[in-house]
Motif scaffolding. Structure first.
Motif, PDB file in Angstrom:
ATOM      1  N   LYS A   6      -3.701  -5.411   2.666  1.00 10.05           N
ATOM      2  CA  LYS A   6      -2.333  -4.925   2.522  1.00 10.05           C
ATOM      3  C   LYS A   6      -1.370  -5.632   3.481  1.00 10.05           C
ATOM      4  O   LYS A   6      -0.169  -5.557   3.305  1.00 10.05           O
ATOM      5  CB  LYS A   6      -2.290  -3.414   2.789  1.00 10.05           C
ATOM      6  CG  LYS A   6      -3.024  -2.611   1.746  1.00 10.05           C
ATOM      7  CD  LYS A   6      -2.982  -1.160   2.055  1.00 10.05           C
ATOM      8  CE  LYS A   6      -3.768  -0.380   0.995  1.00 10.05           C
ATOM      9  NZ  LYS A   6      -3.820   1.023   1.301  1.00 10.05           N
ATOM     10  N   THR A   7      -1.891  -6.252   4.498  1.00 11.44           N
ATOM     11  CA  THR A   7      -1.030  -6.927   5.472  1.00 11.44           C
ATOM     12  C   THR A   7      -0.549  -8.243   4.872  1.00 11.44           C
ATOM     13  O   THR A   7      -1.345  -9.028   4.366  1.00 11.44           O
ATOM     14  CB  THR A   7      -1.819  -7.228   6.777  1.00 11.44           C
ATOM     15  OG1 THR A   7      -2.381  -6.025   7.241  1.00 11.44           O
ATOM     16  CG2 THR A   7      -0.910  -7.835   7.826  1.00 11.44           C
ATOM     17  N   PRO A   8       0.780  -8.492   4.922  1.00 14.56           N
ATOM     18  CA  PRO A   8       1.289  -9.746   4.346  1.00 14.56           C
ATOM     19  C   PRO A   8       0.821 -10.953   5.160  1.00 14.56           C
ATOM     20  O   PRO A   8       0.713 -10.893   6.372  1.00 14.56           O
ATOM     21  CB  PRO A   8       2.802  -9.583   4.416  1.00 14.56           C
ATOM     22  CG  PRO A   8       3.043  -8.525   5.437  1.00 14.56           C
ATOM     23  CD  PRO A   8       1.825  -7.680   5.489  1.00 14.56           C
ATOM     24  N   ASP A   9       0.564 -12.012   4.466  1.00 15.80           N
ATOM     25  CA  ASP A   9       0.114 -13.241   5.118  1.00 15.80           C
ATOM     26  C   ASP A   9       1.335 -14.038   5.518  1.00 15.80           C
ATOM     27  O   ASP A   9       1.817 -14.883   4.767  1.00 15.80           O
ATOM     28  CB  ASP A   9      -0.778 -14.039   4.148  1.00 15.80           C
ATOM     29  CG  ASP A   9      -1.303 -15.319   4.770  1.00 15.80           C
ATOM     30  OD1 ASP A   9      -1.241 -15.439   6.026  1.00 15.80           O
ATOM     31  OD2 ASP A   9      -1.765 -16.185   4.019  1.00 15.80           O
ATOM     32  N   ILE A  19       7.475 -19.964  -2.947  1.00 18.28           N
ATOM     33  CA  ILE A  19       6.544 -19.114  -3.681  1.00 18.28           C
ATOM     34  C   ILE A  19       5.841 -18.174  -2.706  1.00 18.28           C
ATOM     35  O   ILE A  19       5.701 -16.986  -2.961  1.00 18.28           O
ATOM     36  CB  ILE A  19       5.506 -19.959  -4.462  1.00 18.28           C
ATOM     37  CG1 ILE A  19       6.222 -20.753  -5.549  1.00 18.28           C
ATOM     38  CG2 ILE A  19       4.409 -19.070  -5.061  1.00 18.28           C
ATOM     39  CD1 ILE A  19       5.324 -21.717  -6.259  1.00 18.28           C
ATOM     40  N   GLY A  20       5.411 -18.694  -1.562  1.00 22.53           N
ATOM     41  CA  GLY A  20       4.761 -17.884  -0.533  1.00 22.53           C
ATOM     42  C   GLY A  20       5.725 -16.843   0.011  1.00 22.53           C
ATOM     43  O   GLY A  20       5.343 -15.719   0.296  1.00 22.53           O
ATOM     44  N   MET A  21       7.003 -17.217   0.141  1.00 21.15           N
ATOM     45  CA  MET A  21       8.017 -16.306   0.663  1.00 21.15           C
ATOM     46  C   MET A  21       8.257 -15.173  -0.321  1.00 21.15           C
ATOM     47  O   MET A  21       8.384 -14.026   0.083  1.00 21.15           O
ATOM     48  CB  MET A  21       9.314 -17.083   0.902  1.00 21.15           C
ATOM     49  CG  MET A  21      10.368 -16.282   1.570  1.00 21.15           C
ATOM     50  SD  MET A  21       9.852 -15.877   3.211  1.00 21.15           S
ATOM     51  CE  MET A  21      11.142 -16.691   4.082  1.00 21.15           C
ATOM     52  N   GLN A  22       8.308 -15.501  -1.626  1.00 16.94           N
ATOM     53  CA  GLN A  22       8.493 -14.464  -2.630  1.00 16.94           C
ATOM     54  C   GLN A  22       7.335 -13.479  -2.632  1.00 16.94           C
ATOM     55  O   GLN A  22       7.517 -12.272  -2.784  1.00 16.94           O
ATOM     56  CB  GLN A  22       8.641 -15.100  -4.022  1.00 16.94           C
ATOM     57  CG  GLN A  22       9.990 -15.739  -4.251  1.00 16.94           C
ATOM     58  CD  GLN A  22      10.046 -16.416  -5.629  1.00 16.94           C
ATOM     59  OE1 GLN A  22       9.038 -16.561  -6.310  1.00 16.94           O
ATOM     60  NE2 GLN A  22      11.246 -16.843  -6.005  1.00 16.94           N
ATOM     61  N   GLY A  23       6.128 -13.979  -2.475  1.00 18.28           N
ATOM     62  CA  GLY A  23       4.933 -13.124  -2.419  1.00 18.28           C
ATOM     63  C   GLY A  23       5.012 -12.194  -1.217  1.00 18.28           C
ATOM     64  O   GLY A  23       4.645 -11.018  -1.308  1.00 18.28           O
ATOM     65  N   VAL A  26       7.588  -9.483  -1.929  1.00 22.29           N
ATOM     66  CA  VAL A  26       7.023  -8.495  -2.851  1.00 22.29           C
ATOM     67  C   VAL A  26       6.054  -7.576  -2.095  1.00 22.29           C
ATOM     68  O   VAL A  26       6.074  -6.362  -2.253  1.00 22.29           O
ATOM     69  CB  VAL A  26       6.317  -9.184  -4.035  1.00 22.29           C
ATOM     70  CG1 VAL A  26       5.484  -8.198  -4.835  1.00 22.29           C
ATOM     71  CG2 VAL A  26       7.346  -9.868  -4.924  1.00 22.29           C
ATOM     72  N   GLN A  27       5.250  -8.197  -1.246  1.00 21.30           N
ATOM     73  CA  GLN A  27       4.304  -7.401  -0.458  1.00 21.30           C
ATOM     74  C   GLN A  27       5.054  -6.463   0.485  1.00 21.30           C
ATOM     75  O   GLN A  27       4.672  -5.304   0.651  1.00 21.30           O
ATOM     76  CB  GLN A  27       3.385  -8.324   0.355  1.00 21.30           C
ATOM     77  CG  GLN A  27       2.119  -8.685  -0.391  1.00 21.30           C
ATOM     78  CD  GLN A  27       1.130  -9.374   0.540  1.00 21.30           C
ATOM     79  OE1 GLN A  27       1.519 -10.190   1.369  1.00 21.30           O
ATOM     80  NE2 GLN A  27      -0.143  -9.053   0.361  1.00 21.30           N
ATOM     81  N   LEU A  28       6.116  -6.949   1.105  1.00 18.77           N
ATOM     82  CA  LEU A  28       6.908  -6.103   2.002  1.00 18.77           C
ATOM     83  C   LEU A  28       7.543  -4.947   1.225  1.00 18.77           C
ATOM     84  O   LEU A  28       7.603  -3.827   1.713  1.00 18.77           O
ATOM     85  CB  LEU A  28       7.994  -6.919   2.714  1.00 18.77           C
ATOM     86  CG  LEU A  28       7.515  -7.763   3.886  1.00 18.77           C
ATOM     87  CD1 LEU A  28       8.668  -8.609   4.430  1.00 18.77           C
ATOM     88  CD2 LEU A  28       6.950  -6.887   4.985  1.00 18.77           C
ATOM     89  N   GLU A  29       8.029  -5.247   0.014  1.00 20.23           N
ATOM     90  CA  GLU A  29       8.607  -4.178  -0.813  1.00 20.23           C
ATOM     91  C   GLU A  29       7.546  -3.130  -1.162  1.00 20.23           C
ATOM     92  O   GLU A  29       7.798  -1.931  -1.108  1.00 20.23           O
ATOM     93  CB  GLU A  29       9.224  -4.765  -2.080  1.00 20.23           C
ATOM     94  CG  GLU A  29      10.526  -5.490  -1.836  1.00 20.23           C
ATOM     95  CD  GLU A  29      11.091  -6.158  -3.094  1.00 20.23           C
ATOM     96  OE1 GLU A  29      10.429  -6.088  -4.159  1.00 20.23           O
ATOM     97  OE2 GLU A  29      12.182  -6.716  -2.998  1.00 20.23           O
TER      98      GLU A  29
END
Length: 131
Positions: A6-9, A19-23, A26-29
């Motif tokens: 669950k922790t964002p990379d 692309i990594g930033m968008q992921g 999304v993970q933060l949201e």
């Protein structure tokens, strides 16, 4: 599953580009939504706990009140038993006194009858002397 999943990379953001930033966004949201959901659940649980404590306090108060009432009723029952014994003793005494009164009344009536009889005899004797 795990906390690591669950922790964002954030380490891979620079190397992956947008692309990594968008992921990560999304993970933060998702994490933000999960946190909001957990906070709502915690608030709901806290409210439920407050309600349960309120009910507990009311029931505790009621139990204390009922305990005091039970104690008062026990004292009253004890007093009632004492009063019943006293009333029974008074009734027995009253019955004896009524019986004595009856006997004395009967004796008085007998004496009055004897007195009346003696008066008749006396009058007859006085009348016999005067005639």
């Amino acid at each position: 599953g795990s906390a690591a999943d669950k922790t964002p990379d954030l380490m891979g953001v620079g190397s992956m580009g947008s692309i990594g930033m968008q992921g990560s966004v999304v993970q933060l949201e998702k994490l933000g939504l999960a946190l909001s959901q957990r906070e709502a659940e915690a608030a709901s649980a806290a409210e439920r706990l407050r309600q349960v404590e309120e009910v507990r306090d009311a029931l505790t108060s009621e139990v204390l009140e009922l305990g005091k009432r039970n104690q008062d009723l026990s004292k009253a029952a004890s007093k009632a038993a004492t009063m019943e014994r006293k009333a029974s003793a008074f009734k027995k005494k009253n019955d004896v006194l009524l019986e004595l009164l009856g006997e004395k009344t009967e004796e008085l009536e007998d004496l009055q009858s004897d007195m009346s009889e003696l008066k008749k005899i006396y009058r007859s004797a006085v009348d016999a002397q005067h005639s």
